[in-house]
Design an enzyme around this catalytic site. Structure first.
Site, PDB file in Angstrom:
ATOM      1  N   LYS A  10       0.826  -1.210   0.000  1.00 41.66           N
ATOM      2  CA  LYS A  10       0.000   0.000   0.000  1.00 41.66           C
ATOM      3  C   LYS A  10       0.867   1.271   0.000  1.00 41.66           C
ATOM      4  O   LYS A  10       2.086   1.203   0.206  1.00 41.66           O
ATOM      5  CB  LYS A  10      -0.923  -0.034   1.213  1.00 41.66           C
ATOM      6  CG  LYS A  10      -1.919  -1.199   1.181  1.00 41.66           C
ATOM      7  CD  LYS A  10      -2.864  -1.116   2.368  1.00 41.66           C
ATOM      8  CE  LYS A  10      -3.915  -2.217   2.320  1.00 41.66           C
ATOM      9  NZ  LYS A  10      -4.892  -2.077   3.410  1.00 41.66           N
ATOM     10  N   TYR A  50     -12.396  -1.946  -3.850  1.00 39.42           N
ATOM     11  CA  TYR A  50     -12.957  -2.022  -2.495  1.00 39.42           C
ATOM     12  C   TYR A  50     -14.479  -1.884  -2.485  1.00 39.42           C
ATOM     13  O   TYR A  50     -15.059  -1.495  -1.464  1.00 39.42           O
ATOM     14  CB  TYR A  50     -12.317  -0.964  -1.601  1.00 39.42           C
ATOM     15  CG  TYR A  50     -10.926  -1.325  -1.105  1.00 39.42           C
ATOM     16  CD1 TYR A  50     -10.719  -2.451  -0.314  1.00 39.42           C
ATOM     17  CD2 TYR A  50      -9.821  -0.534  -1.405  1.00 39.42           C
ATOM     18  CE1 TYR A  50      -9.456  -2.782   0.163  1.00 39.42           C
ATOM     19  CE2 TYR A  50      -8.544  -0.859  -0.932  1.00 39.42           C
ATOM     20  CZ  TYR A  50      -8.375  -1.983  -0.144  1.00 39.42           C
ATOM     21  OH  TYR A  50      -7.124  -2.311   0.326  1.00 39.42           O
ATOM     22  N   ASN A 113      -1.842   0.065   7.004  1.00 42.08           N
ATOM     23  CA  ASN A 113      -1.412  -1.257   7.472  1.00 42.08           C
ATOM     24  C   ASN A 113      -0.532  -1.988   6.455  1.00 42.08           C
ATOM     25  O   ASN A 113      -0.497  -3.207   6.397  1.00 42.08           O
ATOM     26  CB  ASN A 113      -2.616  -2.108   7.919  1.00 42.08           C
ATOM     27  CG  ASN A 113      -3.549  -2.457   6.791  1.00 42.08           C
ATOM     28  OD1 ASN A 113      -3.378  -2.008   5.662  1.00 42.08           O
ATOM     29  ND2 ASN A 113      -4.537  -3.286   7.074  1.00 42.08           N
ATOM     30  N   HIS A 116      -2.122  -5.400   1.655  1.00 45.16           N
ATOM     31  CA  HIS A 116      -3.423  -6.058   1.511  1.00 45.16           C
ATOM     32  C   HIS A 116      -3.198  -7.509   1.101  1.00 45.16           C
ATOM     33  O   HIS A 116      -2.263  -7.806   0.359  1.00 45.16           O
ATOM     34  CB  HIS A 116      -4.246  -5.353   0.423  1.00 45.16           C
ATOM     35  CG  HIS A 116      -5.442  -6.141  -0.015  1.00 45.16           C
ATOM     36  ND1 HIS A 116      -6.634  -6.115   0.677  1.00 45.16           N
ATOM     37  CD2 HIS A 116      -5.615  -7.010  -1.049  1.00 45.16           C
ATOM     38  CE1 HIS A 116      -7.492  -6.935   0.078  1.00 45.16           C
ATOM     39  NE2 HIS A 116      -6.902  -7.475  -0.970  1.00 45.16           N
ATOM     40  N   GLU A 127      -9.546 -10.180  -7.658  1.00 48.82           N
ATOM     41  CA  GLU A 127      -8.571  -9.112  -7.381  1.00 48.82           C
ATOM     42  C   GLU A 127      -7.360  -9.187  -8.298  1.00 48.82           C
ATOM     43  O   GLU A 127      -6.841  -8.160  -8.738  1.00 48.82           O
ATOM     44  CB  GLU A 127      -8.151  -9.171  -5.909  1.00 48.82           C
ATOM     45  CG  GLU A 127      -9.279  -8.796  -4.957  1.00 48.82           C
ATOM     46  CD  GLU A 127      -8.906  -8.876  -3.493  1.00 48.82           C
ATOM     47  OE1 GLU A 127      -9.785  -8.641  -2.653  1.00 48.82           O
ATOM     48  OE2 GLU A 127      -7.731  -9.182  -3.176  1.00 48.82           O
TER      49      GLU A 127
HETATM   50  P1  CMP Z   1      -7.523  -4.421   3.595  1.00 49.11           P
HETATM   51  O1  CMP Z   1      -7.159  -5.820   3.946  1.00 49.11           O
HETATM   52  O2  CMP Z   1      -6.856  -3.815   2.426  1.00 49.11           O
HETATM   53  O3  CMP Z   1      -9.105  -4.329   3.377  1.00 49.11           O
HETATM   54  C1  CMP Z   1      -9.871  -3.188   3.700  1.00 49.11           C
HETATM   55  C2  CMP Z   1      -9.059  -2.101   4.325  1.00 49.11           C
HETATM   56  O4  CMP Z   1      -9.791  -1.073   4.957  1.00 49.11           O
HETATM   57  C3  CMP Z   1      -8.216  -2.691   5.412  1.00 49.11           C
HETATM   58  O5  CMP Z   1      -7.188  -3.483   4.866  1.00 49.11           O
HETATM   59  C4  CMP Z   1      -7.758  -1.450   6.164  1.00 49.11           C
HETATM   60  O6  CMP Z   1      -6.595  -0.879   5.602  1.00 49.11           O
HETATM   61  C5  CMP Z   1      -8.901  -0.461   5.906  1.00 49.11           C
HETATM   62  N1  CMP Z   1      -9.614  -0.105   7.126  1.00 49.11           N
HETATM   63  C6  CMP Z   1      -9.653   1.124   7.639  1.00 49.11           C
HETATM   64  N2  CMP Z   1     -10.396   1.144   8.747  1.00 49.11           N
HETATM   65  C7  CMP Z   1     -10.843  -0.104   8.952  1.00 49.11           C
HETATM   66  C8  CMP Z   1     -11.673  -0.721   9.932  1.00 49.11           C
HETATM   67  N3  CMP Z   1     -12.190  -0.047  10.961  1.00 49.11           N
HETATM   68  N4  CMP Z   1     -11.909  -2.044   9.811  1.00 49.11           N
HETATM   69  C9  CMP Z   1     -11.395  -2.754   8.768  1.00 49.11           C
HETATM   70  N5  CMP Z   1     -10.605  -2.209   7.815  1.00 49.11           N
HETATM   71  C10 CMP Z   1     -10.339  -0.902   7.911  1.00 49.11           C
END
Ligand code: CMP
Length: 143
Positions: A10, A50, A113, A116, A127
């Site tokens: 990311k 998303y 984070n 993904h 995806e």
């Molecule tokens: P990802 O696995 O890419 O899938 C959805 C993304 O939304 C997740 O990682 C996080 O980076 C982001 N995100 C932000 N806030 C939240 C939340 N409260 N719960 C889950 N995902 C979140």
């Protein structure tokens, strides 16, 4: 059980110059890189990717973050790829991620984070096709 998954390094991973470290972890865990590119997501591309989260309260923030800079989608292959990759990266919230996981090592928050990983075989196929054509996957998989 499928043998493919999609990773995205990311924008925070790219911004912090962590591409090398994260790819090394991915290789060391036994994943083969089928295809990889650096790209800056548009609102349309991130929104499509998303789509499942579009009613969630964090959706607008997620869009802003994912389009804030370049990211690196990577198509990966390994036996049990989806589950093994999720184990390697750790919980979505780095506070809950196990020691040694990529998110525990490098992520700063549930949003920023680092990486993904697809959450099911079905989504992995969707995806991967969001970022890579069949031709790209075939051409890069000739060895
Ligand atoms: P990802 O696995 O890419 O899938 C959805 C993304 O939304 C997740 O990682 C996080 O980076 C982001 N995100 C932000 N806030 C939240 C939340 N409260 N719960 C889950 N995902 C979140």
């Amino acid at each position: 059980m499928s043998n493919r998954t999609l990773a995205i390094l990311k924008p925070d991973c790219v911004e912090k110059n962590l591409i090398g470290q994260v790819v090394q972890k991915i290789n060391e865990a036994g994943f083969k890189i089928l295809a990889m590119k650096m790209t800056k997501l548009t609102n349309d591309s991130a929104g499509g990717f998303y789509e499942v989260h579009k009613e969630r309260p964090f959706f607008n923030d997620l869009m802003a973050y994912m389009t804030s800079g370049p990211c690196v989608p990577i198509a990966l292959e390994k036996e049990n790829a989806v589950a093994d990759f999720r184990k390697l990266i750790g919980a979505t919230n780095p506070e809950n991620a196990e020691e040694g996981t990529i998110r525990k090592l490098y992520a700063e928050s549930i949003e920023r984070n680092i990486v993904h990983g697809s959450d099911s075989d079905e989504n992995a196929a969707i995806e991967i096709s969001h970022f890579f054509s069949r031709k790209e996957l075939l051409e890069n998989n000739g060895f």
